[in-house]
Write an enzyme that holds these catalytic residues in place. Structure first.
Site, PDB file in Angstrom:
ATOM      1  N   VAL A  11       0.822  -1.210   0.000  1.00 38.19           N
ATOM      2  CA  VAL A  11       0.000   0.000   0.000  1.00 38.19           C
ATOM      3  C   VAL A  11       0.862   1.268   0.000  1.00 38.19           C
ATOM      4  O   VAL A  11       0.655   2.177  -0.811  1.00 38.19           O
ATOM      5  CB  VAL A  11      -0.969  -0.003   1.200  1.00 38.19           C
ATOM      6  CG1 VAL A  11      -1.604   1.351   1.413  1.00 38.19           C
ATOM      7  CG2 VAL A  11      -2.051  -1.046   0.966  1.00 38.19           C
ATOM      8  N   LYS A  35      14.726  -3.128   2.397  1.00 35.05           N
ATOM      9  CA  LYS A  35      13.745  -2.605   1.444  1.00 35.05           C
ATOM     10  C   LYS A  35      14.187  -1.245   0.902  1.00 35.05           C
ATOM     11  O   LYS A  35      14.122  -0.985  -0.299  1.00 35.05           O
ATOM     12  CB  LYS A  35      12.378  -2.437   2.130  1.00 35.05           C
ATOM     13  CG  LYS A  35      11.401  -3.517   1.764  1.00 35.05           C
ATOM     14  CD  LYS A  35      10.017  -3.247   2.358  1.00 35.05           C
ATOM     15  CE  LYS A  35       9.287  -4.581   2.413  1.00 35.05           C
ATOM     16  NZ  LYS A  35       7.969  -4.521   2.989  1.00 35.05           N
ATOM     17  N   PHE A 152      -8.418   1.082  -0.752  1.00 35.12           N
ATOM     18  CA  PHE A 152      -9.234   0.016  -1.344  1.00 35.12           C
ATOM     19  C   PHE A 152      -8.554  -0.673  -2.521  1.00 35.12           C
ATOM     20  O   PHE A 152      -9.173  -1.470  -3.215  1.00 35.12           O
ATOM     21  CB  PHE A 152     -10.589   0.576  -1.794  1.00 35.12           C
ATOM     22  CG  PHE A 152     -11.409   1.136  -0.660  1.00 35.12           C
ATOM     23  CD1 PHE A 152     -12.157   0.302   0.150  1.00 35.12           C
ATOM     24  CD2 PHE A 152     -11.402   2.504  -0.377  1.00 35.12           C
ATOM     25  CE1 PHE A 152     -12.892   0.811   1.205  1.00 35.12           C
ATOM     26  CE2 PHE A 152     -12.137   3.016   0.686  1.00 35.12           C
ATOM     27  CZ  PHE A 152     -12.885   2.163   1.476  1.00 35.12           C
ATOM     28  N   LYS A 207     -14.232   0.610   5.613  1.00 41.49           N
ATOM     29  CA  LYS A 207     -13.240  -0.328   5.065  1.00 41.49           C
ATOM     30  C   LYS A 207     -13.581  -1.765   5.463  1.00 41.49           C
ATOM     31  O   LYS A 207     -13.577  -2.677   4.633  1.00 41.49           O
ATOM     32  CB  LYS A 207     -11.839   0.062   5.565  1.00 41.49           C
ATOM     33  CG  LYS A 207     -10.743  -0.903   5.177  1.00 41.49           C
ATOM     34  CD  LYS A 207     -10.492  -0.940   3.683  1.00 41.49           C
ATOM     35  CE  LYS A 207      -9.610  -2.127   3.322  1.00 41.49           C
ATOM     36  NZ  LYS A 207      -9.411  -2.292   1.893  1.00 41.49           N
ATOM     37  N   PHE A 252     -17.018 -10.739  -8.055  1.00 41.93           N
ATOM     38  CA  PHE A 252     -16.875 -11.527  -6.823  1.00 41.93           C
ATOM     39  C   PHE A 252     -17.898 -12.646  -6.738  1.00 41.93           C
ATOM     40  O   PHE A 252     -18.316 -13.040  -5.663  1.00 41.93           O
ATOM     41  CB  PHE A 252     -16.928 -10.624  -5.578  1.00 41.93           C
ATOM     42  CG  PHE A 252     -15.597  -9.965  -5.329  1.00 41.93           C
ATOM     43  CD1 PHE A 252     -15.160  -8.940  -6.144  1.00 41.93           C
ATOM     44  CD2 PHE A 252     -14.764 -10.406  -4.315  1.00 41.93           C
ATOM     45  CE1 PHE A 252     -13.913  -8.370  -5.956  1.00 41.93           C
ATOM     46  CE2 PHE A 252     -13.520  -9.834  -4.117  1.00 41.93           C
ATOM     47  CZ  PHE A 252     -13.098  -8.810  -4.944  1.00 41.93           C
ATOM     48  N   ALA A 255     -16.847 -18.936  -8.128  1.00 46.03           N
ATOM     49  CA  ALA A 255     -16.650 -20.003  -7.137  1.00 46.03           C
ATOM     50  C   ALA A 255     -15.210 -20.490  -7.215  1.00 46.03           C
ATOM     51  O   ALA A 255     -14.601 -20.503  -8.276  1.00 46.03           O
ATOM     52  CB  ALA A 255     -17.618 -21.148  -7.423  1.00 46.03           C
ATOM     53  N   GLY A 260      -8.521 -15.771   0.325  1.00 47.95           N
ATOM     54  CA  GLY A 260      -7.313 -15.693   1.144  1.00 47.95           C
ATOM     55  C   GLY A 260      -6.758 -14.292   0.995  1.00 47.95           C
ATOM     56  O   GLY A 260      -7.517 -13.342   0.792  1.00 47.95           O
ATOM     57  N   CYS A 263      -5.816  -9.390   3.210  1.00 50.47           N
ATOM     58  CA  CYS A 263      -6.853  -8.516   3.779  1.00 50.47           C
ATOM     59  C   CYS A 263      -8.099  -9.245   4.275  1.00 50.47           C
ATOM     60  O   CYS A 263      -8.440  -9.141   5.454  1.00 50.47           O
ATOM     61  CB  CYS A 263      -7.239  -7.448   2.761  1.00 50.47           C
ATOM     62  SG  CYS A 263      -5.896  -6.289   2.457  1.00 50.47           S
ATOM     63  N   LYS A 324      -3.978 -14.912  -5.382  1.00 52.80           N
ATOM     64  CA  LYS A 324      -4.627 -14.565  -6.649  1.00 52.80           C
ATOM     65  C   LYS A 324      -3.518 -14.272  -7.650  1.00 52.80           C
ATOM     66  O   LYS A 324      -2.347 -14.152  -7.253  1.00 52.80           O
ATOM     67  CB  LYS A 324      -5.579 -13.386  -6.487  1.00 52.80           C
ATOM     68  CG  LYS A 324      -4.904 -12.078  -6.123  1.00 52.80           C
ATOM     69  CD  LYS A 324      -5.932 -10.972  -6.189  1.00 52.80           C
ATOM     70  CE  LYS A 324      -5.379  -9.664  -5.691  1.00 52.80           C
ATOM     71  NZ  LYS A 324      -6.372  -8.606  -5.683  1.00 52.80           N
TER      72      LYS A 324
HETATM   73  N1  LIG Z   1      -2.095  -5.250   0.564  1.00 52.36           N
HETATM   74  C1  LIG Z   1      -3.289  -4.827   0.172  1.00 52.36           C
HETATM   75  O1  LIG Z   1      -3.800  -5.234  -0.873  1.00 52.36           O
HETATM   76  C2  LIG Z   1      -4.045  -3.817   1.004  1.00 52.36           C
HETATM   77  C3  LIG Z   1      -5.155  -3.173   0.444  1.00 52.36           C
HETATM   78  C4  LIG Z   1      -5.832  -2.237   1.216  1.00 52.36           C
HETATM   79  C5  LIG Z   1      -5.441  -1.973   2.518  1.00 52.36           C
HETATM   80  N2  LIG Z   1      -4.369  -2.638   3.047  1.00 52.36           N
HETATM   81  C6  LIG Z   1      -3.950  -2.304   4.417  1.00 52.36           C
HETATM   82  O2  LIG Z   1      -2.824  -1.466   4.356  1.00 52.36           O
HETATM   83  C7  LIG Z   1      -1.937  -1.732   5.450  1.00 52.36           C
HETATM   84  C8  LIG Z   1      -0.563  -2.078   4.933  1.00 52.36           C
HETATM   85  O3  LIG Z   1      -0.664  -3.288   4.186  1.00 52.36           O
HETATM   86  P1  LIG Z   1       0.519  -3.785   3.228  1.00 52.36           P
HETATM   87  O4  LIG Z   1      -0.012  -4.962   2.508  1.00 52.36           O
HETATM   88  O5  LIG Z   1       1.063  -2.630   2.473  1.00 52.36           O
HETATM   89  O6  LIG Z   1       1.582  -4.258   4.336  1.00 52.36           O
HETATM   90  P2  LIG Z   1       3.114  -4.660   4.110  1.00 52.36           P
HETATM   91  O7  LIG Z   1       3.427  -5.642   5.165  1.00 52.36           O
HETATM   92  O8  LIG Z   1       3.365  -5.001   2.675  1.00 52.36           O
HETATM   93  O9  LIG Z   1       3.918  -3.293   4.402  1.00 52.36           O
HETATM   94  C9  LIG Z   1       4.006  -2.695   5.642  1.00 52.36           C
HETATM   95  C10 LIG Z   1       5.386  -2.034   5.749  1.00 52.36           C
HETATM   96  O10 LIG Z   1       5.441  -1.197   6.892  1.00 52.36           O
HETATM   97  C11 LIG Z   1       6.748  -1.241   7.420  1.00 52.36           C
HETATM   98  N3  LIG Z   1       6.720  -0.722   8.806  1.00 52.36           N
HETATM   99  C12 LIG Z   1       6.131  -1.271   9.890  1.00 52.36           C
HETATM  100  N4  LIG Z   1       6.288  -0.472  10.960  1.00 52.36           N
HETATM  101  C13 LIG Z   1       6.992   0.609  10.551  1.00 52.36           C
HETATM  102  C14 LIG Z   1       7.462   1.794  11.195  1.00 52.36           C
HETATM  103  N5  LIG Z   1       7.235   2.031  12.486  1.00 52.36           N
HETATM  104  N6  LIG Z   1       8.150   2.683  10.460  1.00 52.36           N
HETATM  105  C15 LIG Z   1       8.378   2.451   9.154  1.00 52.36           C
HETATM  106  N7  LIG Z   1       7.953   1.361   8.479  1.00 52.36           N
HETATM  107  C16 LIG Z   1       7.266   0.453   9.177  1.00 52.36           C
HETATM  108  C17 LIG Z   1       7.140  -2.684   7.279  1.00 52.36           C
HETATM  109  O11 LIG Z   1       8.536  -2.858   7.313  1.00 52.36           O
HETATM  110  C18 LIG Z   1       6.536  -3.019   5.901  1.00 52.36           C
HETATM  111  O12 LIG Z   1       7.473  -2.807   4.851  1.00 52.36           O
HETATM  112  C19 LIG Z   1      -2.613  -2.849   6.252  1.00 52.36           C
HETATM  113  O13 LIG Z   1      -3.367  -2.284   7.282  1.00 52.36           O
HETATM  114  C20 LIG Z   1      -3.524  -3.497   5.242  1.00 52.36           C
HETATM  115  O14 LIG Z   1      -4.638  -4.120   5.831  1.00 52.36           O
HETATM  116  C21 LIG Z   1      -3.663  -3.535   2.307  1.00 52.36           C
END
Ligand SMILES: NC(=O)c1ccc[n+]([C@@H]2O[C@H](COP(=O)([O-])OP(=O)(O)OC[C@H]3O[C@@H](n4cnc5c(N)ncnc54)[C@H](O)[C@@H]3O)[C@@H](O)[C@H]2O)c1
Length: 433
Positions: A11, A35, A152, A207, A252, A255, A260, A263, A324
């Site tokens: 995100v 990273k 989203f 959300k 959505f 079937a 998974g 989220c 996916k």
């Molecule tokens: N992945 C998706 O498709 C998606 C879609 C919508 C919402 N979200 C939400 O967005 C949020 C992030 O999801 P994601 O998939 O990007 O997670 P992710 O695990 O890919 O990335 C999170 C990042 O945050 C970093 N991090 C953690 N604590 C930190 C700090 N204190 N300072 C700096 N960096 C820090 C981690 O090292 C990691 O790289 C979650 O709450 C998730 O539910 C995700």
């Protein structure tokens, strides 16, 4: 606008790169030094179509940068986005907010001048209030507003989703905070994406309600698929029949082996916890979680049945491991439970996934990873398609039949027409057909 993105995962990185592409000045921060080093070297730590080019464009334009120095990055920012993970907490399954709160504390100590703190992570109702409290406690002098702005985007189509969203949700009531957010998202308003403002709690709940509804839709059609199998109907026909009704919608309604990903599983659980804490039970979502949980191993048993009820000593070729297509994300992928069920029953697994094998190797032991789809097949007793990557949609069935020990195809994503597969002499098992 000067923006800081705390967390450079799926995100944070996508949002940061897109905001930079719109012309904002963005620094993406992560506490994972590896990273940041990769990103600075022009490498993308995750697989997301188009992201490499977008990041490269931002770097060369000079308005996208990466840093491990949180304090230095947020000091002059107009808005600081918290986009860190909120995984299920071990033990009770509620959202683990420790990363969000830790980030808020660090941000609080570093901001100067009026700053908007934006919760982009998916967080339970009331988290914005707590973040506000944390910042006020850590830095009583700070001028700030806390806004909720849930994300989203879908992995695999993240850039397009971010740039052309169905809607943007902004939650908060501080006029200065809202003014900054309108400016941040102005480029999207030009693209006619609706930007809706509401209370912070409303935005937080939106959300979870959205994800729970989508998870419900998937689970609904999965149960209808089970019924189709019993009564001799085809779930794809039924899904089309209901999906063309505008009140229902066709998306959505595919079937498959159960939902998974990073989220739906954790967000449905967190919603249930919030519901319990507030004594407003969500019985429908409870059923969705329970049904989906048992479905993944049930799909493993489906494969065992397709092989005559016993897979001990047999080898099974598995195509697709990620939850996916078009992502390398293995979090809660149904492939994990399917493969473990087969291994528990004594089968050996040979698998291929275009992008997910590195992540898969961290969660799945004793799998033989292959270099392409066809190399999974020699000496295998069956072929199972778990994730519908494009590369698996038009396999050369003659060649597949020649490679497999016996022509058994289990298609857990319904991507092949039964007639075609059976013409090639396969025994074909699908979902709800
Ligand atoms: N992945 C998706 O498709 C998606 C879609 C919508 C919402 N979200 C939400 O967005 C949020 C992030 O999801 P994601 O998939 O990007 O997670 P992710 O695990 O890919 O990335 C999170 C990042 O945050 C970093 N991090 C953690 N604590 C930190 C700090 N204190 N300072 C700096 N960096 C820090 C981690 O090292 C990691 O790289 C979650 O709450 C998730 O539910 C995700």
């Amino acid at each position: 606008m000067k923006l800081a993105m705390i967390g450079s995962g799926y995100v944070g990185l996508v949002s940061g790169a897109c905001f930079a592409d719109f012309g904002h000045d963005v620094v993406c921060v992560d506490r994972d030094d590896r990273k940041i080093a990769m990103l600075r070297a022009g490498e993308i730590p995750i697989f997301e179509p188009g992201l490499d080019a977008l990041v490269a464009r931002g770097i060369s334009a000079g308005n996208l940068s990466f840093s491990g120095d949180l304090a230095g990055s947020v000091r002059d920012a107009d808005a600081v986005f918290i986009a860190v993970g909120t995984p299920s907490r071990r033990g009770d399954g509620h959202a683990d907010l420790s990363y969000v709160y830790a980030a808020a504390r660090e941000v609080a100590e570093a901001i100067s001048g009026f700053t908007v703190i934006v919760n982009k992570s998916t967080v339970p109702v009331g988290t914005g209030d707590e973040v506000e409290r944390i910042i006020r406690d850590a830095n009583p002098e700070a001028a700030f507003a806390v806004v909720s702005n849930p994300e989203f985007l879908r992995e695999g189509a993240a850039i397009d989703d971010f740039k052309r969203p169905d809607r943007v949700v902004i939650g908060g009531n501080d006029p200065r905070g809202l003014a900054v957010m309108r400016e941040v998202y102005r480029p999207l308003a030009l693209g006619r994406s609706p930007i809706i403002e509401m209370s912070r709690r409303g935005a937080e709940l939106t959300k979870y309600a959205g994800n729970a509804f989508l998870a419900t839709k998937i689970t609904f059609i999965n149960e209808i698929a089970d019924l189709c199998e019993k009564v001799g109907a085809d779930v794809q026909e039924v899904a089309r029949g209901i999906g063309l009704d505008n009140r229902i919608g066709g998306k959505f309604l595919h079937a498959g082996p159960g939902f998974g990903g990073s989220c739906f599983p954790k967000d449905t659980l967190a919603l249930l916890k919030t519901a319990q804490d507030n004594e407003a039970p969500q019985r429908i979502v409870e059923a969705v979680v329970a049904v989906n949980d048992q479905r993944k191993r049930a799909m493993g048993r489906k494969v065992i049945r397709a092989l005559g009820g016993d897979v001990r000593g047999k080898t099974i070729a598995v195509l697709g491991l990620t939850f996916k297509p078009n992502t390398d994300d293995m979090r809660d992928s149904p492939a994990i439970a399917v493969i473990q069920t087969l291994q528990d029953a004594g089968a050996t697994i040979r698998a291929f996934d275009p992008e997910g094998m590195e992540q898969a190797a961290k969660v799945l032991a004793d799998v033989e990873y292959c270099s392409d789809a066809y190399s999974t097949m020699p000496n295998s007793d069956a072929l199972v398609i778990v994730t519908e990557w494009d590369a698996f949609r038009a396999l050369d069935l003659k060649r597949v039949k020649g490679l497999l020990k016996q022509p058994v195809l289990v298609d857990l994503r319904n991507i092949y027409p039964r007639e075609l597969v059976e013409q090639h002499g396969f025994s074909y098992t699908a979902v709800g057909r």
